[in-house]
Write an enzyme that holds these catalytic residues in place. Sequence first.
Site, short mmCIF file in Angstrom:
data_model
loop_
_atom_site.label_atom_id
_atom_site.label_comp_id
_atom_site.label_asym_id
_atom_site.label_seq_id
_atom_site.Cartn_x
_atom_site.Cartn_y
_atom_site.Cartn_z
N LYS A 45 -8.75 -5.58 1.68
CA LYS A 45 -7.43 -4.94 1.60
C LYS A 45 -6.33 -5.98 1.85
CE LYS A 45 -3.98 -1.97 1.87
NZ LYS A 45 -3.41 -1.38 0.63
N CYS A 129 3.30 -5.50 -4.07
CA CYS A 129 3.14 -4.22 -3.37
C CYS A 129 4.38 -3.36 -3.59
CB CYS A 129 2.92 -4.40 -1.88
SG CYS A 129 2.87 -2.78 -1.09
O1 RRO Z 1 -0.81 -0.36 0.42
C1 RRO Z 1 -0.18 0.04 -0.59
O2 RRO Z 1 0.62 0.97 -0.56
C2 RRO Z 1 -0.38 -0.59 -1.90
C3 RRO Z 1 -0.36 -1.95 -2.09
BR1 RRO Z 1 -0.23 -3.18 -0.70
C4 RRO Z 1 -0.44 -2.47 -3.41
O3 RRO Z 1 -0.41 -3.69 -3.66
N1 RRO Z 1 -0.54 -1.59 -4.43
C5 RRO Z 1 -0.56 -0.24 -4.23
O4 RRO Z 1 -0.65 0.52 -5.21
N2 RRO Z 1 -0.48 0.23 -2.95
#
Ligand code: RRO
Length: 310
Positions: A45, A129
């Site tokens: 993650k 993100c």
């Molecule tokens: O954690 C998120 O809300 C998230 C991330 Br970091 C990302 O790069 N892409 C996404 O769809 N959700």
Amino acid sequence: MSTLSTRFLGHSFASPLMNASGVYCLDVTELKALESSASGSLITKSCTLEARSGNPEPRYIATPLGSINSMGLPNRGYQYYLDYAKSFDYQRKPLFMSVAGLSLADNLKMIAAIRDAALPAIVELNLSCPNVPGKPQIAYDFSAMDQMLAAVTREYTQPFGVKMPPYFDFAHFDEAAAILNRYPTVAFVTCINSIGNALVIDTETESVVIKPKDGFGGIGGDYVLPTALANVNAFYRRCPDKLVIGCGGVKTGEQVFQHLLAGASLVQVGTALQEEGEGIFARLNTELSIIMARKGYSSVESVRGKLKTL
Ligand code: RRO
């Protein structure tokens, strides 16, 4: 059946398939499930300097055509994933680490710690993100992206990759690719992250379906396959010295095959993995092998970039 084994940045992969960062990779229990699965590799993650609990729930919802999420970067903090990477059995399959600092300084600190650990793990720097309130996506601000890459490549001299958001205009493909091409150690480009700030509405309840950001979130799944293929192919064409990892809209072997045709060397699975579980990798491997055999392709490399135009 055709072989699915392939090489990427000097590492051997039994299959081109892996999880998209964010799916099945928050903690060691989920990561171990991916280790035992038929995936060719796995990625952790996206991490920040400190652990984060993320946005309020509900923050991920599947729909008939895909998913919407605004997770808000929940993660255990980079040290947790670095400890996992230190204990990882690299004989089994390669490991990627996703890094998504909330600032340039945070990214430099995490990247330096990963560098100093001198592991075979491959870094994917998340420039896209869409879900941290008040933090615009770096890769939609070309000057911020350039500064980020200049600083990170000074600190970290190993080959690494960047996770890109989708672009929707040739001028943006050109400008983003030109910036990436200034950095030879940016060895791969992962296209695409979710299409950011979409809105899913439930007609019966007349309501949004996720809580954060008044219902706005990143979409994945069927909604995004053509956009993902376009971005894979756009960067494959514009970045001849880099590799591309395809991500977006993959739930069958046929869609993996399309990503390979568009130019992907490896292919990530997000929404469909979340919905089906890690058993999806065995199914996708079988489906991909059958399509490749039917079409006379004996290797993943021989499919890559073979897309025809009219
Ligand atoms: O954690 C998120 O809300 C998230 C991330 Br970091 C990302 O790069 N892409 C996404 O769809 N959700």
